[in-house]
Write an enzyme that holds these catalytic residues in place. Structure first.
Site, PDB file in Angstrom:
ATOM      1  N   HIS A 111       0.804  -1.255   0.054  1.00 29.85           N
ATOM      2  CA  HIS A 111       0.001   0.253  -0.083  1.00 29.85           C
ATOM      3  C   HIS A 111       0.922   1.319  -0.029  1.00 29.85           C
ATOM      4  O   HIS A 111       0.142   2.039  -0.165  1.00 29.85           O
ATOM      5  CB  HIS A 111      -0.949  -0.129   1.132  1.00 29.85           C
TER       6      HIS A 111
ATOM      7  N   ASP B  65      -7.564  -1.911  -1.525  1.00 31.19           N
ATOM      8  CA  ASP B  65      -8.840  -2.723  -0.991  1.00 31.19           C
ATOM      9  C   ASP B  65     -10.091  -2.038  -1.238  1.00 31.19           C
ATOM     10  O   ASP B  65     -10.343  -1.109  -1.118  1.00 31.19           O
ATOM     11  CB  ASP B  65      -8.535  -2.534   0.607  1.00 31.19           C
TER      12      ASP B  65
ATOM     13  N   GLU C 274      -6.476 -12.497   1.118  1.00 32.26           N
ATOM     14  CA  GLU C 274      -7.456 -11.431   1.296  1.00 32.26           C
ATOM     15  C   GLU C 274      -8.475 -10.954   0.048  1.00 32.26           C
ATOM     16  O   GLU C 274      -7.821 -10.611  -0.777  1.00 32.26           O
ATOM     17  CB  GLU C 274      -6.931  -9.975   1.829  1.00 32.26           C
TER      18      GLU C 274
ATOM     19  N   HIS D 273      -8.322  -7.368  -1.538  1.00 33.11           N
ATOM     20  CA  HIS D 273      -6.953  -6.851  -1.866  1.00 33.11           C
ATOM     21  C   HIS D 273      -6.455  -7.082  -3.218  1.00 33.11           C
ATOM     22  O   HIS D 273      -6.088  -8.202  -3.672  1.00 33.11           O
ATOM     23  CB  HIS D 273      -5.734  -7.293  -0.787  1.00 33.11           C
TER      24      HIS D 273
END
Length: 237
Positions: free
Chosen positions: A134, A141, A204, A207
């Site tokens: 990130h 996300d 995830e 993501h």
């Protein structure tokens, strides 16, 4: 939404060789006004994390691909961005918060704690050549919303359990009707993002990345987004 194929088993091997980042110098842009089919809900700002932004930002090339993904959604649906570029301050808070959660659950071995942390929260760093995803502005996300609210994806954002694995609902031996609905929602998000050029982090469902070191490992490409330590370095209003 039921016509998307199953989500394939694909994992990011973090032990694999990763080519060095060749920073392209691309600017970041705010996301709240780039498309009527993209909304921003800055999750960490609403959760009160110090340093969290009221806006979400991504590199221009990532934002362009996000628009492509949003435009491929069925009528009536839109993308909801929960987080984009994330400062070192926020990353460090997330990492330490999850670490304390594990300790509170009874974890005591530091090596095992670090191993579990690595599954869900990247270790914070100020090294712009080996950044957390990130920090590059190349990771996003997100989820999908419809007329009645966010689609059911089976867990909340930042749920650090096995249910958060992207393929969890693909692997159920006797899925319920609700399980199938969740599976199809995840398939929709997965395929529109993959078709737009992103890669997914398999632990995830929310993501996705483009141009990062993880993206490069999965695509055999060259990473071209390094870390951005200060918002004013790269942003374009």
């Amino acid at each position: 939404m039921n016509n998307y194929p199953l989500i394939p088993a694909k994992h990011d091997d973090r032990t694999a060789y990763t080519p060095p980042v060749v920073e392209c110098g691309e600017a970041m842009i705010p996301l709240s006004t780039i498309s009527p089919r993209i909304t921003v809900y800055p999750a960490y700002y609403h959760l009160g994390y110090p340093g969290a932004q009221t806006e979400a930002y991504l590199r221009k090339g990532v934002a362009d691909r996000l628009i492509l993904a949003a435009d491929s959604l069925p009528t009536g649906l839109q993308l909801v961005v929960l987080d984009g570029w994330r400062s070192h301050e926020v990353q460090a808070s997330l990492y330490e918060g999850f670490r304390q959660d594990l300790i509170a659950q009874g974890w005591t071995d530091e090596e095992e704690i670090t191993k579990e942390l690595s599954k869900f929260v990247a270790k914070p760093t100020t090294d712009i050549l080996i950044p957390s995803p990130h920090l590059t502005g190349g990771a996003v996300d997100l989820t999908i919303a419809g007329p009645e609210g966010w689609l059911d994806m089976g867990t909340d954002f930042d749920d650090f359990t096995e249910k958060a694995l992207t393929r969890h609902f693909e692997e159920l031996s006797a899925p319920s009707e609700k399980d199938i609905e969740i599976r199809n929602n995840r398939r929709l998000l997965y395929h529109i993002m993959i078709d737009a050029g992103f890669t997914n982090y398999s632990n995830e469902w929310w993501h996705y990345e483009y141009g990062t070191r993880s993206w490069a490992r999965q695509t055999n490409g060259q990473p071209f987004y390094g870390g951005i330590l200060e918002m004013n370095e790269k942003i374009v209003e």
